[in-house]
Design a protein around this motif. Sequence first.
Motif, PDB file in Angstrom:
ATOM      1  N   LEU A 124      -3.381  -3.210  -8.697  1.00 50.70           N
ATOM      2  CA  LEU A 124      -4.077  -4.053  -7.739  1.00 50.70           C
ATOM      3  C   LEU A 124      -5.412  -4.590  -8.223  1.00 50.70           C
ATOM      4  O   LEU A 124      -5.754  -5.744  -7.957  1.00 50.70           O
ATOM      5  CB  LEU A 124      -4.300  -3.269  -6.436  1.00 50.70           C
ATOM      6  N   ASN A 131      -3.685   2.199  -8.765  1.00 52.76           N
ATOM      7  CA  ASN A 131      -4.439   1.151  -8.088  1.00 52.76           C
ATOM      8  C   ASN A 131      -5.221   0.295  -9.090  1.00 52.76           C
ATOM      9  O   ASN A 131      -5.319  -0.928  -8.923  1.00 52.76           O
ATOM     10  CB  ASN A 131      -5.392   1.761  -7.062  1.00 52.76           C
ATOM     11  N   PHE A 191       0.829  -1.209   0.000  1.00 53.78           N
ATOM     12  CA  PHE A 191       0.000   0.000   0.000  1.00 53.78           C
ATOM     13  C   PHE A 191       0.865   1.261   0.000  1.00 53.78           C
ATOM     14  O   PHE A 191       0.632   2.193  -0.768  1.00 53.78           O
ATOM     15  CB  PHE A 191      -0.915  -0.014   1.231  1.00 53.78           C
TER      16      PHE A 191
END
Length: 202
Positions: A158, A154, A3
């Motif tokens: 991810l 992101n 993160f």
Amino acid sequence: ALFLFPMTAAATLSLCMALATVAAFGRELRAPTLWPGAHPWAAALGKLLPYLAVFAVQLALALAYSAWCLGDGLAGSTVLLGIGIVLFLLASAGMGLLLLGLTRDMGVSLSLTGMVMGTALAFSGATFPVVDGPAFTRFWNHLLPLTPWLELQNQLLLVGSSAADVLRTLAGLLPFVLLCGPLGLARLFATLRARAQQEARA
């Protein structure tokens, strides 16, 4: 780590790209090389490209480390991520050029760039939500190229978002590239042209 590392790496390299651009082009106010010239815009691009290449490689390596060493690999398109890296760094340079063009002072623009880009991570919405936040917080959030970049990062690192969603996020970087940078350069060129005319008359 997955993160924090890619997020802080992007914020740091964005700041460095903007400061390096201001420093490189701010020197033109002291010793002009871009103006007068036959192709000042092409010369400006040539001046910018080495910085873009250096920071793009660093950001690509940081994201590769995040994806394959900290995570389970890249969830989205490598090509779109590469395009995003280039646009993000150009957007960061664009913010620096805009501030330089507005102030026409290297020292002041370096300070302002550090203030604007240095606060990007706190106001990006990645660490603290900005939804329903104060008006200034939401305004500053939209003023920073890091905001669309972290969403894009992101999506590709991810989530594995669709190409349509990624392209919509990529579009958020275009105003910084197509408006901020050219406006700052145009202002810089106007200043250099005026000084060259004054020196010619003298």
